[in-house]
Design an enzyme around this catalytic site. Structure first.
Site, short mmCIF file in Angstrom:
data_model
loop_
_atom_site.label_atom_id
_atom_site.label_comp_id
_atom_site.label_asym_id
_atom_site.label_seq_id
_atom_site.Cartn_x
_atom_site.Cartn_y
_atom_site.Cartn_z
N GLU A 198 -8.02 50.71 23.78
CA GLU A 198 -8.12 51.10 22.22
C GLU A 198 -8.61 50.32 21.35
O GLU A 198 -7.92 49.21 21.58
CB GLU A 198 -6.46 51.61 22.41
CG GLU A 198 -5.81 52.33 23.37
CD GLU A 198 -5.68 53.73 22.81
OE1 GLU A 198 -6.59 54.43 21.47
OE2 GLU A 198 -6.44 55.04 23.59
N ARG A 221 -16.90 46.55 14.33
CA ARG A 221 -18.32 47.00 15.28
C ARG A 221 -17.86 46.03 16.71
O ARG A 221 -17.36 45.13 16.63
CB ARG A 221 -19.41 46.51 14.89
CG ARG A 221 -19.47 45.43 14.24
CD ARG A 221 -20.93 44.86 13.30
NE ARG A 221 -21.41 43.40 12.99
CZ ARG A 221 -21.07 43.76 11.27
NH1 ARG A 221 -21.60 44.41 10.83
NH2 ARG A 221 -21.48 42.71 10.69
N ASN A 267 -13.17 33.81 10.02
CA ASN A 267 -13.09 32.31 9.67
C ASN A 267 -14.31 32.01 8.65
O ASN A 267 -13.47 31.09 7.80
CB ASN A 267 -13.76 31.46 11.04
CG ASN A 267 -12.43 31.76 12.21
OD1 ASN A 267 -11.92 32.41 11.89
ND2 ASN A 267 -13.37 31.06 13.68
N ASP A 274 -12.50 37.29 14.33
CA ASP A 274 -13.94 37.16 13.22
C ASP A 274 -13.36 36.84 11.91
O ASP A 274 -12.47 37.33 11.23
CB ASP A 274 -14.53 38.74 13.02
CG ASP A 274 -15.84 38.45 12.29
OD1 ASP A 274 -16.15 37.68 12.20
OD2 ASP A 274 -16.16 39.55 12.10
N SER A 321 -20.13 43.59 18.27
CA SER A 321 -21.12 42.89 18.06
C SER A 321 -20.92 42.02 19.96
O SER A 321 -20.86 41.18 19.43
CB SER A 321 -19.97 42.03 17.70
OG SER A 321 -20.04 42.39 15.89
N GLU A 327 -25.69 35.52 20.72
CA GLU A 327 -26.23 35.84 19.09
C GLU A 327 -26.10 34.66 18.20
O GLU A 327 -26.81 34.57 17.58
CB GLU A 327 -25.67 37.29 19.44
CG GLU A 327 -26.22 38.08 19.38
CD GLU A 327 -25.95 38.51 20.69
OE1 GLU A 327 -24.54 38.18 20.91
OE2 GLU A 327 -26.39 39.22 21.75
N ASN A 328 -24.23 34.34 18.08
CA ASN A 328 -24.37 33.14 17.61
C ASN A 328 -25.43 31.91 17.48
O ASN A 328 -25.00 31.01 16.85
CB ASN A 328 -22.86 32.75 17.16
CG ASN A 328 -21.40 33.56 17.60
OD1 ASN A 328 -20.63 34.00 18.01
ND2 ASN A 328 -22.29 33.87 16.22
N SER A 347 -20.03 34.15 20.75
CA SER A 347 -21.15 35.22 20.93
C SER A 347 -22.60 34.48 21.48
O SER A 347 -23.83 33.28 20.45
CB SER A 347 -21.66 36.45 20.15
OG SER A 347 -22.80 36.28 19.17
N ARG A 397 -15.43 33.50 6.08
CA ARG A 397 -14.82 34.46 4.47
C ARG A 397 -13.85 33.28 4.46
O ARG A 397 -13.22 33.61 3.35
CB ARG A 397 -14.81 35.78 5.04
CG ARG A 397 -15.68 36.59 5.00
CD ARG A 397 -16.34 37.57 5.13
NE ARG A 397 -16.17 37.62 6.61
CZ ARG A 397 -16.08 39.11 7.43
NH1 ARG A 397 -15.49 40.05 6.47
NH2 ARG A 397 -15.61 38.80 8.33
N HIS A 418 -13.14 28.06 11.14
CA HIS A 418 -13.30 27.31 12.32
C HIS A 418 -11.95 26.02 12.66
O HIS A 418 -11.63 26.86 13.92
CB HIS A 418 -14.87 27.00 12.96
CG HIS A 418 -15.62 27.52 12.63
ND1 HIS A 418 -15.60 29.26 12.90
CD2 HIS A 418 -16.69 28.06 12.40
CE1 HIS A 418 -16.42 29.83 12.25
NE2 HIS A 418 -18.14 28.69 12.27
#
Ligand code: IPE
Ligand code: IPE
Ligand code: MG
Length: 253
Positions: A213, A200, A28, A26, A202, A73-74, A71, A30, A43
Site C-alpha cells: 500500500e 514515484r 531534505n 525525500d 525512484s 543514482e544519488n 540510491s 528542499r 541531510h
C-alpha cells in the site's frame, strides 16, 4: 543464507499494524532551501528524523522498518554533497549503535556496500554484527541501493548457486529468486511511505513492492515524526488489501 521471505499471502491479512514499513526519505534539500540553509543542513536534520522515526515505529509494534538513505543514482549529485552524506552515515553508525542495542533493534544494510570507502564498510559490518541478536525490530538501511540492481544481483546469485538453471530455465521460480533478494530477511513491505511530495518509486524496492500500500505526504523528511507516521498508519488501516480477489471474497475470508 537469510530467512526466506513470506510469499504474497494466500489470504488477505486484516489491515492492522503493518509488519513492514518502507520509507523513501525525500525532501531534505528542499527543507533546507526553504530556510535559506545549505542542502546538507537538511541531510543533518534528516538524521534526527531517522532517530525519531525508528523509535516511533518500534513503539507502534512495527517489526521491520526499511529506509532508503542513498540510491544508486544519488552518485550523480555534486561530489561535495555525496561526501557529506557519506560523513553523516559514518557519524550515525558511530553514534547510534549503542542506542540500537539498548532498544533491541537489529540493523541491516542493503545495497552495493563495496562501493563505499573501507572505513564505512567496516562500520556497517560491525554495526550489523553488534545488533544481530536483537529481536524487537529490524531496521534496514538501503544504501547505494537500486531496485533493478537488486533483481540483477539476485539472478546472478541464484544462477551461481544452481548452475543447472541455465540448462533448464523453467526451474527459475519467483520463490527461488526471492530468496536471493537483498531484503530476503524481511517479509514484503505492507506500507510504503514517501515524504517530500513526489509520487514515484525512484528505483526503490521494485520487486518487493508488488502488493504494498502506498502513502505519499508533502511533509519534508526532516519534519517527519510520530504525527505523520500516525496519519500513514491510520490510512493503512482503512485500506482493503485484496491481492487480486473481489471485495466480497475478502469479506468472507
Ligand atoms: C533525500 O532528500 C535524501 C537523499 C536522497 C539522500 P533530497 O536530498 O533528495 O531532498 P530534495 O528532494 O532535493 O528536497
Ligand atoms: C530517492 O530520492 C532516494 C532516496 C530518498 C535515498 P531522490 O531525491 O534521489 O529521488 P528523485 O531523483 O527525485 O526521483
Ligand atoms: Mg529528493
Amino acid at each position: 543464507m537469510s530467512l526466506s521471505p513470506d510469499p504474497i499471502p494466500i489470504k488477505p491479512t486484516p489491515a492492522g499494524v503493518p509488519r513492514h514499513v518502507a520509507i523513501v526519505m525525500d525532501g531534505n534539500g528542499r527543507w533546507a532551501t526553504r530556510r535559506r540553509l545549505p542542502r546538507v543542513a537538511g541531510h543533518a536534520k534528516g538524521v534526527e528524523a531517522v532517530r525519531t522515526t525508528v523509535e516511533a515505529c518500534a513503539r507502534e509494534g512495527i517489526e521491520f522498518l526499511t529506509l532508503f538513505a542513498f540510491s544508486s543514482e544519488n552518485w550523480r549529485r555534486p561530489a561535495d554533497e555525496v561526501s557529506v552524506l557519506m560523513r553523516l552515515f559514518i557519524t550515525a553508525l558511530e553514534r547510534e549503535v549503542t542506542q540500537l542495542r539498548a532498544n533491541g533493534i537489529r540493523l541491516r544494510v542493503v545495497g552495493q556496500i563495496d562501493a563505499f570507502e573501507g572505513r564505512l564498510q567496516r562500520l556497517i559490518r560491525e554495526a550489523e554484527q553488534r545488533t544481530a541478536n536483537n529481536t524487537r525490530m529490524t531496521l534496514t538501511i538501503a544504501a547505494n541501493y537500486g531496485g533493478r540492481w537488486d533483481i540483477v544481483q539476485a539472478v546472478r546469485a541464484l544462477v551461481e548457486e544452481r548452475p543447472e538453471l541455465v540448462r533448464d530455465p523453467s526451474l527459475v521460480t519467483e520463490d527461488a529468486l526471492s530468496r536471493h533478494m537483498a531484503l530476503a530477511h524481511a517479509p514484503e513491505p505492507d506500507l510504503f511511505i514517501r515524504t517530500g511530495g513526489e509520487q514515484r518509486i525512484s528505483n526503490f524496492m521494485l520487486w518487493q513492492l508488488a502488493y504494498t500500500e502506498f502513502y505519499f505526504t508533502d511533509t519534508f523528511w526532516p519534519d517527519f515524526g510520530p504525527e505523520v507516521l500516525a496519519s500513514a498508519l491510520a490510512s493503512y488501516r482503512d485500506r482493503e488489501r485484496r491481492f487480486g480477489r473481489t471485495s466480497a471474497q475478502v469479506a468472507t475470508a
